[in-house]
Design a protein around this motif. Sequence first.
Motif, mmCIF file in Angstrom:
data_model
loop_
_atom_site.group_PDB
_atom_site.id
_atom_site.type_symbol
_atom_site.label_atom_id
_atom_site.label_comp_id
_atom_site.label_asym_id
_atom_site.label_seq_id
_atom_site.Cartn_x
_atom_site.Cartn_y
_atom_site.Cartn_z
ATOM 1 N N UNK A 85 -77.351 1.560 8.277
ATOM 2 C CA UNK A 85 -78.244 1.898 9.386
ATOM 3 C C UNK A 85 -78.198 3.392 9.695
ATOM 4 N N UNK A 86 -77.017 3.983 9.587
ATOM 5 C CA UNK A 86 -76.867 5.423 9.810
ATOM 6 C C UNK A 86 -77.681 6.212 8.785
ATOM 7 N N UNK A 87 -77.607 5.819 7.518
ATOM 8 C CA UNK A 87 -78.348 6.517 6.456
ATOM 9 C C UNK A 87 -79.853 6.401 6.671
ATOM 10 N N UNK A 88 -80.309 5.226 7.099
ATOM 11 C CA UNK A 88 -81.743 5.045 7.341
ATOM 12 C C UNK A 88 -82.214 5.954 8.475
ATOM 13 N N UNK A 89 -81.440 6.042 9.535
ATOM 14 C CA UNK A 89 -81.800 6.910 10.656
ATOM 15 C C UNK A 89 -81.861 8.376 10.235
ATOM 16 N N UNK A 90 -80.871 8.811 9.485
ATOM 17 C CA UNK A 90 -80.843 10.206 9.054
ATOM 18 C C UNK A 90 -82.034 10.531 8.140
ATOM 19 N N UNK A 91 -82.306 9.631 7.192
ATOM 20 C CA UNK A 91 -83.409 9.876 6.259
ATOM 21 C C UNK A 91 -84.752 9.876 6.982
ATOM 22 N N UNK A 92 -84.948 8.925 7.903
ATOM 23 C CA UNK A 92 -86.225 8.831 8.602
ATOM 24 C C UNK A 92 -86.490 10.038 9.485
ATOM 25 N N UNK A 93 -85.441 10.633 10.020
ATOM 26 C CA UNK A 93 -85.629 11.723 10.973
ATOM 27 C C UNK A 93 -85.516 13.114 10.344
ATOM 28 N N UNK A 94 -84.693 13.273 9.342
ATOM 29 C CA UNK A 94 -84.401 14.611 8.820
ATOM 30 C C UNK A 94 -85.003 14.886 7.447
ATOM 31 N N UNK A 95 -85.291 13.849 6.679
ATOM 32 C CA UNK A 95 -85.735 14.068 5.305
ATOM 33 C C UNK A 95 -87.060 14.825 5.265
ATOM 34 N N UNK A 96 -87.962 14.537 6.192
ATOM 35 C CA UNK A 96 -89.254 15.229 6.207
ATOM 36 C C UNK A 96 -89.066 16.731 6.422
ATOM 37 N N UNK A 97 -88.198 17.101 7.362
ATOM 38 C CA UNK A 97 -87.975 18.527 7.623
ATOM 39 C C UNK A 97 -87.313 19.223 6.442
ATOM 40 N N UNK A 98 -86.401 18.524 5.775
ATOM 41 C CA UNK A 98 -85.740 19.122 4.612
ATOM 42 C C UNK A 98 -86.743 19.365 3.485
ATOM 43 N N UNK A 99 -87.620 18.396 3.242
ATOM 44 C CA UNK A 99 -88.623 18.542 2.180
ATOM 45 C C UNK A 99 -89.621 19.638 2.533
ATOM 46 N N UNK A 100 -90.115 19.631 3.777
ATOM 47 C CA UNK A 100 -91.086 20.652 4.175
ATOM 48 C C UNK A 100 -90.483 22.056 4.153
ATOM 49 N N UNK A 101 -89.213 22.174 4.591
ATOM 50 C CA UNK A 101 -88.562 23.478 4.525
ATOM 51 C C UNK A 101 -88.415 23.974 3.098
ATOM 52 N N UNK A 102 -88.088 23.062 2.179
ATOM 53 C CA UNK A 102 -87.971 23.446 0.766
ATOM 54 C C UNK A 102 -89.319 23.876 0.197
#
Length: 273
Positions: A85-102
Amino acid sequence: RDSRYALDAIGEGSVYQFFLGKSWLGWTIALATIGIQIFMLFVFVDGAKIDLSDEKTDLVYTWKCPRDQDECENKTDLDGKGWTAFAILMAAHLLKDIINGSKMIVLSGKERHDRHARIRFFSGGTLLTSVSLFTLFVSSIYNMAIATSNTEIIINAVVILFIANVDELIYDILMVINSRWVEGMSWEKGDDGKDRVKEVLKENSELKNKVKRVESEVDELRRKMTRMEEMMGIEETPTAPQDDDDPTLRTDIVEETPTTPQDDNAIEGKKGE
């Protein structure tokens, strides 16, 4: 088009978009916001220190060693479900910003942009990615230090993720105070027209260069065709003479009209008279 893409990537409703503009006040507000986020995240870093002599640490020691037993037991209820559940929360909230920043960092390497635009893209993408990755790191070490159940790890993750939304909350506050002032510092209102004019002028210059190259290639092709015709000695094809033996083309031939027997008798009668 690239500038609009960068604005969508960094967040139109975030103070981070000020990194794409040229306002020093906007940059100051954006950097101050990142400083506030880093400061609050470091509070959790200090709480996750593994130092039992420090009373300020939030470290939870889950191993219990009863005096009447030789072995110690781990009393934690945290298992794989909680970490999933922790991994799902982190991916759902932070993965978009990491990809867009890259993507913004990659966009800053395009030579079609001027030096200042590339610096803005690189700065915005780097800071957006760094804050997102640091939030993931802090949330991971803090939950490893104090989380003792599946529900507790989710609660801790949500609290830390709330810090990542501070940039959007500050932007909303600024819009409530003075929306025109905020729009003046943002990229969309401040630099959109200038960037478009620069892009149009650059495209016009490139188009003119392409037209000149095409014209030169056409002239070169014409010269080559002229030399080839001179080398091959191309002559006009003579027209074919008329054939005198062809009866269909002769005009001196008169066709005889066949006569009937009645016409022959009429002719003889006239002769007798």
